[in-house]
Design a protein around this motif. Structure first.
Motif, PDB file in Angstrom:
ATOM      1  N   ILE A   1       0.892  -1.163  -0.049  1.00  0.00           N
ATOM      2  CA  ILE A   1      -0.084  -0.061  -0.059  1.00  0.00           C
ATOM      3  C   ILE A   1       0.659   1.085   0.070  1.00  0.00           C
ATOM      4  CG2 ILE A   1      -1.630   1.227   1.256  1.00  0.00           C
ATOM      5  CD1 ILE A   1      -2.734  -1.473   2.224  1.00  0.00           C
ATOM      6  N   SER A   2       0.638   2.192  -0.707  1.00  0.00           N
ATOM      7  CA  SER A   2       1.658   3.313  -1.206  1.00  0.00           C
ATOM      8  C   SER A   2       1.923   4.215   0.027  1.00  0.00           C
ATOM      9  CB  SER A   2       0.836   4.082  -2.232  1.00  0.00           C
ATOM     10  OG  SER A   2      -0.379   4.955  -1.548  1.00  0.00           O
ATOM     11  N   ASN A   3       1.106   4.606   1.096  1.00  0.00           N
ATOM     12  CA  ASN A   3       1.606   5.173   2.089  1.00  0.00           C
ATOM     13  C   ASN A   3       2.347   4.469   3.535  1.00  0.00           C
ATOM     14  OD1 ASN A   3      -0.807   4.196   2.953  1.00  0.00           O
ATOM     15  ND2 ASN A   3      -1.279   5.789   4.136  1.00  0.00           N
ATOM     16  N   HIS A   4       2.404   3.050   2.910  1.00  0.00           N
ATOM     17  CA  HIS A   4       2.847   2.127   4.044  1.00  0.00           C
ATOM     18  C   HIS A   4       4.408   2.443   4.065  1.00  0.00           C
ATOM     19  CE1 HIS A   4      -0.651  -0.489   4.912  1.00  0.00           C
ATOM     20  NE2 HIS A   4      -1.280   0.728   5.038  1.00  0.00           N
ATOM     21  N   LEU A   5       5.094   1.963   5.275  1.00  0.00           N
ATOM     22  CA  LEU A   5       6.424   2.310   5.512  1.00  0.00           C
ATOM     23  C   LEU A   5       7.375   1.036   5.695  1.00  0.00           C
ATOM     24  CD1 LEU A   5       6.250   5.370   7.756  1.00  0.00           C
ATOM     25  CD2 LEU A   5       6.673   5.226   5.336  1.00  0.00           C
ATOM     26  N   TYR A   6       6.562  -0.213   6.242  1.00  0.00           N
ATOM     27  CA  TYR A   6       7.058  -1.098   6.696  1.00  0.00           C
ATOM     28  C   TYR A   6       6.659  -2.467   5.939  1.00  0.00           C
ATOM     29  CZ  TYR A   6       7.854   1.713  10.908  1.00  0.00           C
ATOM     30  OH  TYR A   6       8.519   2.856  11.669  1.00  0.00           O
ATOM     31  N   PHE A   7       7.641  -3.074   5.418  1.00  0.00           N
ATOM     32  CA  PHE A   7       7.387  -4.350   4.591  1.00  0.00           C
ATOM     33  C   PHE A   7       7.792  -5.702   5.301  1.00  0.00           C
ATOM     34  CE2 PHE A   7       6.042  -0.968   2.124  1.00  0.00           C
ATOM     35  CZ  PHE A   7       6.956   0.169   1.968  1.00  0.00           C
ATOM     36  N   TYR A   8       7.060  -6.628   4.645  1.00  0.00           N
ATOM     37  CA  TYR A   8       7.381  -8.085   5.244  1.00  0.00           C
ATOM     38  C   TYR A   8       7.264  -9.236   4.243  1.00  0.00           C
ATOM     39  CZ  TYR A   8       6.495  -5.195   9.512  1.00  0.00           C
ATOM     40  OH  TYR A   8       6.563  -4.354  10.368  1.00  0.00           O
ATOM     41  N   TRP A   9       8.011 -10.126   4.385  1.00  0.00           N
ATOM     42  CA  TRP A   9       7.536 -11.413   3.729  1.00  0.00           C
ATOM     43  C   TRP A   9       7.384 -12.404   4.877  1.00  0.00           C
ATOM     44  CZ3 TRP A   9       6.198 -12.183  -1.188  1.00  0.00           C
ATOM     45  CH2 TRP A   9       6.506 -11.170  -2.372  1.00  0.00           C
ATOM     46  N   TYR A  10       6.363 -13.417   4.530  1.00  0.00           N
ATOM     47  CA  TYR A  10       6.077 -14.479   5.411  1.00  0.00           C
ATOM     48  C   TYR A  10       6.044 -15.799   4.433  1.00  0.00           C
ATOM     49  CZ  TYR A  10       5.055 -11.353   9.450  1.00  0.00           C
ATOM     50  OH  TYR A  10       5.323 -10.518  10.375  1.00  0.00           O
ATOM     51  N   ARG A  11       6.064 -16.815   5.056  1.00  0.00           N
ATOM     52  CA  ARG A  11       5.666 -17.842   4.322  1.00  0.00           C
ATOM     53  C   ARG A  11       4.982 -18.996   4.952  1.00  0.00           C
ATOM     54  NH1 ARG A  11      11.249 -21.687   3.387  1.00  0.00           N
ATOM     55  NH2 ARG A  11      11.180 -22.732   5.439  1.00  0.00           N
ATOM     56  N   GLN A  12       4.199 -19.905   4.436  1.00  0.00           N
ATOM     57  CA  GLN A  12       3.432 -20.951   4.710  1.00  0.00           C
ATOM     58  C   GLN A  12       3.532 -22.122   4.197  1.00  0.00           C
ATOM     59  OE1 GLN A  12      -0.878 -20.358   4.980  1.00  0.00           O
ATOM     60  NE2 GLN A  12      -1.219 -21.437   6.855  1.00  0.00           N
ATOM     61  N   ILE A  13       4.535 -23.062   4.836  1.00  0.00           N
ATOM     62  CA  ILE A  13       4.486 -24.276   4.105  1.00  0.00           C
ATOM     63  C   ILE A  13       3.419 -25.148   4.425  1.00  0.00           C
ATOM     64  CG2 ILE A  13       5.774 -26.506   4.261  1.00  0.00           C
ATOM     65  CD1 ILE A  13       8.300 -24.994   4.877  1.00  0.00           C
ATOM     66  N   LEU A  14       2.559 -25.995   3.286  1.00  0.00           N
ATOM     67  CA  LEU A  14       1.462 -26.465   3.610  1.00  0.00           C
ATOM     68  C   LEU A  14       1.351 -27.375   4.923  1.00  0.00           C
ATOM     69  CD1 LEU A  14      -0.990 -26.915   1.949  1.00  0.00           C
ATOM     70  CD2 LEU A  14      -0.252 -29.098   1.281  1.00  0.00           C
ATOM     71  N   GLY A  15       0.208 -26.966   5.451  1.00  0.00           N
ATOM     72  CA  GLY A  15      -0.157 -27.735   6.866  1.00  0.00           C
ATOM     73  C   GLY A  15       0.720 -27.382   8.152  1.00  0.00           C
ATOM     74  N   GLN A  16       1.720 -26.113   7.874  1.00  0.00           N
ATOM     75  CA  GLN A  16       2.438 -25.736   9.031  1.00  0.00           C
ATOM     76  C   GLN A  16       1.932 -24.150   9.026  1.00  0.00           C
ATOM     77  OE1 GLN A  16       6.480 -26.583   8.469  1.00  0.00           O
ATOM     78  NE2 GLN A  16       6.204 -28.332   7.678  1.00  0.00           N
ATOM     79  N   LYS A  17       2.696 -23.708  10.092  1.00  0.00           N
ATOM     80  CA  LYS A  17       2.498 -22.292  10.810  1.00  0.00           C
ATOM     81  C   LYS A  17       3.058 -21.135   9.576  1.00  0.00           C
ATOM     82  CE  LYS A  17       2.790 -22.689  15.740  1.00  0.00           C
ATOM     83  NZ  LYS A  17       3.400 -21.810  17.007  1.00  0.00           N
ATOM     84  N   VAL A  18       2.437 -19.872   9.736  1.00  0.00           N
ATOM     85  CA  VAL A  18       2.756 -18.863   8.891  1.00  0.00           C
ATOM     86  C   VAL A  18       4.169 -18.355   9.655  1.00  0.00           C
ATOM     87  CG1 VAL A  18       2.473 -16.563   8.172  1.00  0.00           C
ATOM     88  CG2 VAL A  18       0.365 -18.103   8.083  1.00  0.00           C
ATOM     89  N   GLU A  19       5.227 -18.433   8.993  1.00  0.00           N
ATOM     90  CA  GLU A  19       6.680 -17.897   9.597  1.00  0.00           C
ATOM     91  C   GLU A  19       7.067 -16.764   8.818  1.00  0.00           C
ATOM     92  OE1 GLU A  19       9.093 -21.907   9.769  1.00  0.00           O
ATOM     93  OE2 GLU A  19       8.004 -21.724   7.914  1.00  0.00           O
ATOM     94  N   PHE A  20       7.617 -15.896   9.855  1.00  0.00           N
ATOM     95  CA  PHE A  20       8.533 -14.778   9.353  1.00  0.00           C
ATOM     96  C   PHE A  20       9.599 -15.016   8.855  1.00  0.00           C
ATOM     97  CE2 PHE A  20       9.930 -10.459   9.744  1.00  0.00           C
ATOM     98  CZ  PHE A  20      11.170 -10.527  10.188  1.00  0.00           C
ATOM     99  N   LEU A  21       9.905 -14.440   7.547  1.00  0.00           N
ATOM    100  CA  LEU A  21      10.973 -14.416   6.775  1.00  0.00           C
ATOM    101  C   LEU A  21      11.974 -13.182   6.979  1.00  0.00           C
ATOM    102  CD1 LEU A  21      10.051 -15.754   3.315  1.00  0.00           C
ATOM    103  CD2 LEU A  21      11.011 -16.915   5.406  1.00  0.00           C
ATOM    104  N   VAL A  22      11.371 -11.929   6.835  1.00  0.00           N
ATOM    105  CA  VAL A  22      12.121 -10.603   7.064  1.00  0.00           C
ATOM    106  C   VAL A  22      11.086  -9.473   6.760  1.00  0.00           C
ATOM    107  CG1 VAL A  22      12.266 -10.489   4.293  1.00  0.00           C
ATOM    108  CG2 VAL A  22      13.939  -9.681   5.359  1.00  0.00           C
ATOM    109  N   SER A  23      11.704  -8.598   7.581  1.00  0.00           N
ATOM    110  CA  SER A  23      10.994  -7.080   7.433  1.00  0.00           C
ATOM    111  C   SER A  23      12.155  -6.196   6.821  1.00  0.00           C
ATOM    112  CB  SER A  23      10.662  -6.704   8.883  1.00  0.00           C
ATOM    113  OG  SER A  23      11.870  -6.652   9.781  1.00  0.00           O
ATOM    114  N   PHE A  24      11.543  -5.160   6.345  1.00  0.00           N
ATOM    115  CA  PHE A  24      12.165  -4.202   5.674  1.00  0.00           C
ATOM    116  C   PHE A  24      11.818  -2.783   5.926  1.00  0.00           C
ATOM    117  CE2 PHE A  24      15.117  -3.664   1.810  1.00  0.00           C
ATOM    118  CZ  PHE A  24      14.557  -2.366   1.374  1.00  0.00           C
TER     119      PHE A  24
END
Lengths: 113, 117
Positions: A26-49
């Motif tokens: 979103i254009s006015n947002h300042l913090y960005f993230y990637w998460y991943r979810q392996i099938l059947g597992q929890k959503v996991e944090f990868l990186v913040s920017f």
């Protein structure tokens, strides 16, 4: 309502190939993230920017991973040499900070064969 | 370290009956807590958030959650389930020294809600 947009929705790649997952926060947002979810597992944090640099990364985010915000709108996740275990749903998220919530994209399903 | 435990992996209710999805958290600091919903083949949608204001938080689609510090709980409720509520629900804590904002989220394992006619 503003959205976080991710492309492609599904990507199939061969093991060892490079992939780039794309996100438009979103254009006015300042913090960005990637998460991943392996099938059947929890959503996991990868990186913040933030402010054009990585502010935090998890132990999953090794040298095979990188992130970029090349043009002030796109936010990309690159995996240099994909492995079978990289198969997962990858979510991009952004937030303006403060007490606001985080807005997630619809995800990219990456399948490594 | 912060963590989240969702006590039920699956919950099944009849349409029109109440919904209760349970969540306990562990936090060293004053946490920010969220509930997200994921419908099949869709992204993660924010239902509601707690960031140290009122302990009873109202969200979208009739959902509520109450922050109980003494019980370290943040259970999600809805008085009357609708078929469209069938989805995966995630309780999430912000791993943050400060309320809200910009630090990473820690997800629970999720609760799959089924709603029967």
């Amino acid at each position: 309502e503003p959205e976080v947009t991710q492309t492609p929705s599904h990507q199939v790649t061969q093991m060892g190939q490079e992939v780039i997952l794309r996100c438009v926060p979103i254009s006015n947002h300042l913090y960005f993230y990637w998460y991943r979810q392996i099938l059947g597992q929890k959503v996991e944090f990868l990186v913040s920017f933030y402010n054009n640099e990585i502010s935090e990364k998890s132990e999953i985010f090794d040298d095979q991973f990188s992130v970029e915000r090349p043009d002030g709108s796109n936010f990309t996740l690159k995996i240099r040499s994909t492995k079978l275990e990289d198969s997962a749903m990858y979510f991009c998220a952004s937030t303006p900070g403060g007490s606001y919530g985080y807005t997630f994209g619809s995800g990219t399903r990456l399948t490594v064969v | 370290a912060q963590s989240v435990t969702q006590l039920d992996s699956h919950v099944s209710v009849s349409e029109g009956t109440p919904v209760l999805l349970r969540c306990n958290y562990s936090s060293s600091y004053s946490p920010s807590l969220f509930w997200y919903v994921q419908h099949p083949n869709k992204g993660l949608q924010l239902l509601l958030k707690y960031t140290s204001a009122a302990t009873l938080v109202k969200g979208i689609n009739g959902f509520e959650a109450e922050f109980k510090k003494s019980e370290t709980s943040f259970h999600l409720t809805k008085p009357s389930a609708h078929m469209s509520d069938a989805a995966e629900y995630f309780c999430v804590v912000s791993d943050s020294l400060f309320s809200g904002g910009y630090n990473k989220l820690i997800f629970g394992a999720g609760t799959r809600l089924a709603v029967h006619p």
